[in-house]
Design an enzyme around this catalytic site. Structure first.
Site, PDB file in Angstrom:
ATOM      1  N   GLN A 186      -1.039  -8.090  -4.610  1.00  0.00           N
ATOM      2  CA  GLN A 186      -1.060  -8.940  -3.409  1.00  0.00           C
ATOM      3  C   GLN A 186      -2.490  -9.187  -2.910  1.00  0.00           C
ATOM      4  OE1 GLN A 186       2.240  -6.496  -1.405  1.00  0.00           O
ATOM      5  NE2 GLN A 186       2.535  -8.532  -0.541  1.00  0.00           N
TER       6      GLN A 186
ATOM      7  N   HIS B 258       6.896  -6.005  -6.900  1.00  0.00           N
ATOM      8  CA  HIS B 258       5.615  -6.741  -6.961  1.00  0.00           C
ATOM      9  C   HIS B 258       4.857  -6.427  -8.249  1.00  0.00           C
ATOM     10  CE1 HIS B 258       5.225  -8.827  -3.152  1.00  0.00           C
ATOM     11  NE2 HIS B 258       5.529  -7.756  -2.458  1.00  0.00           N
TER      12      HIS B 258
ATOM     13  N   HIS C 117      11.038  -2.709  -3.111  1.00  0.00           N
ATOM     14  CA  HIS C 117      10.403  -4.009  -2.840  1.00  0.00           C
ATOM     15  C   HIS C 117       8.980  -4.021  -3.418  1.00  0.00           C
ATOM     16  CE1 HIS C 117       9.218  -7.385   0.085  1.00  0.00           C
ATOM     17  NE2 HIS C 117       8.066  -6.972  -0.415  1.00  0.00           N
ATOM     18  N   GLU C 118       8.223  -2.961  -3.144  1.00  0.00           N
ATOM     19  CA  GLU C 118       6.827  -2.914  -3.605  1.00  0.00           C
ATOM     20  C   GLU C 118       6.759  -2.796  -5.130  1.00  0.00           C
ATOM     21  OE1 GLU C 118       4.606  -3.748  -1.626  1.00  0.00           O
ATOM     22  OE2 GLU C 118       5.814  -3.529   0.173  1.00  0.00           O
TER      23      GLU C 118
ATOM     24  N   GLY D 239       3.966  -2.038   3.669  1.00  0.00           N
ATOM     25  CA  GLY D 239       3.735  -1.765   2.256  1.00  0.00           C
ATOM     26  C   GLY D 239       2.885  -2.865   1.647  1.00  0.00           C
TER      27      GLY D 239
ATOM     28  N   CYS E  49       7.767  -9.974   3.728  1.00  0.00           N
ATOM     29  CA  CYS E  49       6.689  -9.660   2.791  1.00  0.00           C
ATOM     30  C   CYS E  49       5.404 -10.320   3.263  1.00  0.00           C
ATOM     31  CB  CYS E  49       7.067 -10.185   1.403  1.00  0.00           C
ATOM     32  SG  CYS E  49       5.822  -9.873   0.148  1.00  0.00           S
ATOM     33  N   LEU E  50       4.291  -9.602   3.188  1.00  0.00           N
ATOM     34  CA  LEU E  50       3.007 -10.168   3.623  1.00  0.00           C
ATOM     35  C   LEU E  50       2.609 -11.372   2.768  1.00  0.00           C
ATOM     36  CD1 LEU E  50       0.977  -6.899   4.345  1.00  0.00           C
ATOM     37  CD2 LEU E  50       2.064  -8.424   6.001  1.00  0.00           C
TER      38      LEU E  50
HETATM   39 NI    NI Z   1       6.095  -7.722  -0.432  1.00  0.00          NI
END
Ligand code: NI
Length: 188
Positions: A51, A159, A155-156, A46, A113-114
Site C-alpha cells: 500500500q 493485500h 484483510h491485510e 492495518g 481500506c486506506l
Molecule cells: Ni486494506
C-alpha cells in the site's frame, strides 16, 4: 521516520503478489517504522507494505489507533474529578504471515481500506484462524486469532496476494464502489 504516500485503487500496483522477506536488517526496521507513521497519520488499523509501494510480505496492525499524545479528557460526571486515559497503542508487526486452519464458521464484518477511501462494505470471512509469522529479528511465531484481529489479518494478508476487500464483493457492488471512488476523487 516518514509518512509515505498510500496507493489507492485502481492503481495496478495493488494487484502485485508481494515477495517474502529474507533479510531482517535495518532497512526492514525503517520500512516498518515508516508504515506505522503512515498508518497512524491516516487513522487506519492495518497497513500492508504494498500500500506504500513496497512489494514485500510485511504488515503492521494496531487495533487501537488512538493518539497517545492526545490530551486526557476531563470528566466529573460522578462528582469525582478524574481523567480518562487515552487508549494505549498496541502496534503489531507481521513479516511473512501465513493463515493456518481458517475456521469453517464465517462472520460478516463491515470493512474499509486506506487504499479504497470512504468505501465500506460487508465481507464474509472465516471467523477465526491461526497465524504464523516472523518478527523483525526473523524469529517465528504462531498464535490463534479471532474477532477483529482475525478480520484485520485476513484483510491485510489479502493485500500481499494482490487482493482488495472489494474483490470479495459481487461484480456489481465492486464496480459501484470503484465508480463512487472515482467520483469522489474527481470532486476533490
Ligand atoms: Ni486494506
Amino acid at each position: 521516520m516518514a509518512i509515505l504516500e498510500i496507493i489507492e485503487a485502481p492503481d495496478p500496483r495493488l494487484k502485485t503478489i508481494s515477495t517474502p522477506v529474507d533479510t531482517f536488517d535495518d532497512q526492514l526496521k525503517i520500512l516498518v517504522a515508516d508504515m506505522f507513521d503512515t498508518m497512524y497519520a491516516a487513522h487506519g488499523i492495518g497497513l500492508a507494505a504494498i500500500q506504500v509501494g513496497i512489494p514485500l510480505r510485511v504488515l503492521v496492525i494496531d487495533l487501537q489507533p488512538e493518539d497517545e499524545d492526545a490530551e486526557p479528557e476531563a470528566c466529573d460526571h460522578d462528582g469525582h474529578d478524574h481523567h480518562h486515559q487515552p487508549t494505549k497503542r498496541t502496534p503489531r508487526i507481521f513479516i511473512n504471515p501465513e493463515i493456518l486452519d481458517p475456521s469453517a464458521e464465517t462472520k460478516s464484518y463491515q470493512e474499509g481500506c486506506l487504499s479504497v477511501p470512504d468505501i465500506y462494505a460487508d465481507v464474509e470471512r472465516p471467523s477465526a484462524c491461526r497465524v504464523r509469522w516472523h518478527d523483525l529479528d526473523g524469529k517465528a511465531h504462531e498464535e490463534p486469532m479471532d474477532d477483529l484481529m482475525a478480520v484485520c489479518i485476513q484483510h491485510e494478508l489479502d493485500h500481499l496476494n494482490g487482493v482488495l476487500f472489494i474483490d470479495h464483493l459481487s461484480r456489481l457492488k465492486r464496480s459501484m464502489a470503484l465508480k463512487k471512488l472515482e467520483k469522489a476523487r474527481k470532486a476533490a
